[in-house]
Motif scaffolding. Structure first.
Motif, PDB file in Angstrom:
ATOM      1  N   MET A   5     -14.344  14.595  17.553  1.00 22.78           N
ATOM      2  CA  MET A   5     -15.084  13.514  18.198  1.00 22.78           C
ATOM      3  C   MET A   5     -14.616  13.414  19.657  1.00 22.78           C
ATOM      4  O   MET A   5     -13.429  13.395  19.938  1.00 22.78           O
ATOM      5  N   LYS A   6     -15.584  13.307  20.578  1.00 17.20           N
ATOM      6  CA  LYS A   6     -15.240  13.162  21.994  1.00 17.20           C
ATOM      7  C   LYS A   6     -14.687  11.764  22.261  1.00 17.20           C
ATOM      8  O   LYS A   6     -14.978  10.822  21.521  1.00 17.20           O
ATOM      9  N   GLN A   7     -13.918  11.656  23.323  1.00 18.74           N
ATOM     10  CA  GLN A   7     -13.273  10.381  23.652  1.00 18.74           C
ATOM     11  C   GLN A   7     -14.281   9.248  23.779  1.00 18.74           C
ATOM     12  O   GLN A   7     -14.093   8.163  23.200  1.00 18.74           O
ATOM     13  N   GLU A   8     -15.352   9.477  24.526  1.00 19.09           N
ATOM     14  CA  GLU A   8     -16.331   8.406  24.733  1.00 19.09           C
ATOM     15  C   GLU A   8     -17.057   8.042  23.438  1.00 19.09           C
ATOM     16  O   GLU A   8     -17.448   6.899  23.240  1.00 19.09           O
ATOM     17  N   ASP A   9     -17.216   9.025  22.530  1.00 17.97           N
ATOM     18  CA  ASP A   9     -17.827   8.734  21.240  1.00 17.97           C
ATOM     19  C   ASP A   9     -16.916   7.850  20.394  1.00 17.97           C
ATOM     20  O   ASP A   9     -17.385   6.951  19.688  1.00 17.97           O
ATOM     21  N   LEU A  10     -15.612   8.115  20.451  1.00 16.42           N
ATOM     22  CA  LEU A  10     -14.656   7.288  19.719  1.00 16.42           C
ATOM     23  C   LEU A  10     -14.704   5.846  20.224  1.00 16.42           C
ATOM     24  O   LEU A  10     -14.754   4.903  19.434  1.00 16.42           O
ATOM     25  N   VAL A  11     -14.733   5.667  21.534  1.00 20.18           N
ATOM     26  CA  VAL A  11     -14.797   4.325  22.116  1.00 20.18           C
ATOM     27  C   VAL A  11     -16.066   3.618  21.649  1.00 20.18           C
ATOM     28  O   VAL A  11     -16.022   2.470  21.192  1.00 20.18           O
ATOM     29  N   ARG A  12     -17.204   4.281  21.756  1.00 23.33           N
ATOM     30  CA  ARG A  12     -18.474   3.676  21.329  1.00 23.33           C
ATOM     31  C   ARG A  12     -18.433   3.281  19.850  1.00 23.33           C
ATOM     32  O   ARG A  12     -18.891   2.216  19.467  1.00 23.33           O
ATOM     33  N   GLU A  13     -17.903   4.173  19.008  1.00 20.40           N
ATOM     34  CA  GLU A  13     -17.873   3.913  17.573  1.00 20.40           C
ATOM     35  C   GLU A  13     -16.978   2.719  17.237  1.00 20.40           C
ATOM     36  O   GLU A  13     -17.358   1.851  16.444  1.00 20.40           O
ATOM     37  N   VAL A  14     -15.801   2.649  17.834  1.00 20.00           N
ATOM     38  CA  VAL A  14     -14.887   1.534  17.567  1.00 20.00           C
ATOM     39  C   VAL A  14     -15.510   0.220  18.041  1.00 20.00           C
ATOM     40  O   VAL A  14     -15.514  -0.780  17.319  1.00 20.00           O
ATOM     41  N   PHE A  15     -16.064   0.207  19.259  1.00 16.49           N
ATOM     42  CA  PHE A  15     -16.691  -1.014  19.762  1.00 16.49           C
ATOM     43  C   PHE A  15     -17.883  -1.414  18.894  1.00 16.49           C
ATOM     44  O   PHE A  15     -18.091  -2.588  18.623  1.00 16.49           O
ATOM     45  N   TYR A  16     -18.681  -0.445  18.467  1.00 17.15           N
ATOM     46  CA  TYR A  16     -19.839  -0.740  17.630  1.00 17.15           C
ATOM     47  C   TYR A  16     -19.405  -1.411  16.326  1.00 17.15           C
ATOM     48  O   TYR A  16     -19.982  -2.417  15.914  1.00 17.15           O
ATOM     49  N   ARG A  17     -18.376  -0.881  15.700  1.00 14.88           N
ATOM     50  CA  ARG A  17     -17.873  -1.476  14.459  1.00 14.88           C
ATOM     51  C   ARG A  17     -17.345  -2.896  14.697  1.00 14.88           C
ATOM     52  O   ARG A  17     -17.548  -3.786  13.876  1.00 14.88           O
ATOM     53  N   GLN A  18     -16.676  -3.098  15.815  1.00  8.06           N
ATOM     54  CA  GLN A  18     -16.174  -4.436  16.136  1.00  8.06           C
ATOM     55  C   GLN A  18     -17.329  -5.417  16.316  1.00  8.06           C
ATOM     56  O   GLN A  18     -17.288  -6.538  15.812  1.00  8.06           O
ATOM     57  N   TYR A  19     -18.350  -5.001  17.047  1.00 13.91           N
ATOM     58  CA  TYR A  19     -19.517  -5.863  17.243  1.00 13.91           C
ATOM     59  C   TYR A  19     -20.187  -6.180  15.919  1.00 13.91           C
ATOM     60  O   TYR A  19     -20.563  -7.316  15.664  1.00 13.91           O
ATOM     61  N   GLN A  20     -20.354  -5.179  15.068  1.00 17.04           N
ATOM     62  CA  GLN A  20     -20.975  -5.421  13.769  1.00 17.04           C
ATOM     63  C   GLN A  20     -20.155  -6.408  12.948  1.00 17.04           C
ATOM     64  O   GLN A  20     -20.716  -7.296  12.307  1.00 17.04           O
ATOM     65  N   ALA A  21     -18.845  -6.252  12.948  1.00 18.79           N
ATOM     66  CA  ALA A  21     -17.979  -7.148  12.181  1.00 18.79           C
ATOM     67  C   ALA A  21     -18.056  -8.574  12.715  1.00 18.79           C
ATOM     68  O   ALA A  21     -18.013  -9.539  11.960  1.00 18.79           O
ATOM     69  N   HIS A  22     -18.218  -8.717  14.016  1.00 17.41           N
ATOM     70  CA  HIS A  22     -18.214 -10.045  14.620  1.00 17.41           C
ATOM     71  C   HIS A  22     -19.609 -10.683  14.665  1.00 17.41           C
ATOM     72  O   HIS A  22     -19.758 -11.872  14.422  1.00 17.41           O
ATOM     73  N   PHE A  23     -20.630  -9.905  15.011  1.00 18.89           N
ATOM     74  CA  PHE A  23     -21.973 -10.440  15.230  1.00 18.89           C
ATOM     75  C   PHE A  23     -22.944 -10.165  14.093  1.00 18.89           C
ATOM     76  O   PHE A  23     -24.056 -10.669  14.099  1.00 18.89           O
ATOM     77  N   GLY A  24     -22.566  -9.319  13.135  1.00 18.18           N
ATOM     78  CA  GLY A  24     -23.494  -8.944  12.083  1.00 18.18           C
ATOM     79  C   GLY A  24     -24.308  -7.737  12.500  1.00 18.18           C
ATOM     80  O   GLY A  24     -23.853  -6.904  13.274  1.00 18.18           O
ATOM     81  N   ALA A  25     -25.519  -7.666  11.995  1.00 16.85           N
ATOM     82  CA  ALA A  25     -26.366  -6.494  12.254  1.00 16.85           C
ATOM     83  C   ALA A  25     -26.786  -6.448  13.722  1.00 16.85           C
ATOM     84  O   ALA A  25     -27.651  -7.190  14.160  1.00 16.85           O
ATOM     85  N   VAL A  26     -26.117  -5.600  14.462  1.00 19.77           N
ATOM     86  CA  VAL A  26     -26.435  -5.395  15.875  1.00 19.77           C
ATOM     87  C   VAL A  26     -26.838  -3.940  16.026  1.00 19.77           C
ATOM     88  O   VAL A  26     -26.112  -3.043  15.610  1.00 19.77           O
ATOM     89  N   GLY A  27     -28.019  -3.721  16.596  1.00 15.97           N
ATOM     90  CA  GLY A  27     -28.458  -2.353  16.813  1.00 15.97           C
ATOM     91  C   GLY A  27     -27.651  -1.683  17.920  1.00 15.97           C
ATOM     92  O   GLY A  27     -27.219  -2.331  18.867  1.00 15.97           O
ATOM     93  N   ARG A  28     -27.428  -0.393  17.773  1.00 17.71           N
ATOM     94  CA  ARG A  28     -26.663   0.347  18.781  1.00 17.71           C
ATOM     95  C   ARG A  28     -27.292   0.228  20.172  1.00 17.71           C
ATOM     96  O   ARG A  28     -26.591   0.186  21.162  1.00 17.71           O
ATOM     97  N   ASP A  29     -28.618   0.169  20.217  1.00 17.13           N
ATOM     98  CA  ASP A  29     -29.285   0.072  21.516  1.00 17.13           C
ATOM     99  C   ASP A  29     -28.935  -1.224  22.244  1.00 17.13           C
ATOM    100  O   ASP A  29     -28.903  -1.271  23.465  1.00 17.13           O
ATOM    101  N   GLU A  30     -28.632  -2.290  21.497  1.00 19.62           N
ATOM    102  CA  GLU A  30     -28.235  -3.554  22.120  1.00 19.62           C
ATOM    103  C   GLU A  30     -26.874  -3.451  22.807  1.00 19.62           C
ATOM    104  O   GLU A  30     -26.558  -4.243  23.682  1.00 19.62           O
TER     105      GLU A  30
END
Length: 132
Positions: free
Chosen positions: A1-26
């Motif tokens: 996994m590329k560095q920027e992909d890891l960052v995106r994935e971790v942040f995406y999971r954090q947003y989902q855990a905090h905000f619920g169903a959030v689309g990646r495009d948001e």
């Protein structure tokens, strides 16, 4: 996994855990470039990014020969209008002691933090917000 992909994935999971169903495009930054030009010459430029309900001003520059003519204020007001149309609830930015602190205060932005000796000793970095 590329560095920027890891960052995106971790942040995406954090947003989902905090905000619920959030689309990646948001979560992907939406860039805005607002310009003022005359006869093909760029007089001023504002670059901002929207993520979720916040727009962050990355840069606001006015060519030296056009400073003091209201172009910066026009660009800020235009961004505020775009922000409202896009459903943003706030605009944030950072500036430094040798830049435009007083300008943003005049534009009704609230300074919420300052950091002395950043980005180098003797300078101050200021953080601003405007709630829409």
């Amino acid at each position: 996994m590329k560095q920027e992909d890891l960052v995106r994935e971790v942040f995406y999971r954090q947003y989902q855990a905090h905000f619920g169903a959030v689309g990646r495009d948001e979560l992907e930054p939406e860039d805005f470039y607002l310009t003022r030009e005359k006869d093909g010459e760029v007089q001023g430029l504002l670059h901002a990014q929207k993520i979720l309900e916040n727009i962050h001003i990355k840069a606001l520059v006015v060519a030296e020969s056009y400073q003091g003519q209201g172009l910066g204020s026009e660009l800020i007001r235009e961004l505020e209008s775009v922000a409202r149309d896009k459903g943003a609830s706030s605009i944030t930015l950072s500036t430094k002691s040798y830049q435009a602190k007083d300008f943003y205060l005049k534009m009704a932005y609230e300074m919420y933090a300052s950091l002395d000796d950043v980005p180098r000793k003797g300078l101050t970095k200021y953080h601003f917000i405007k709630r829409l």
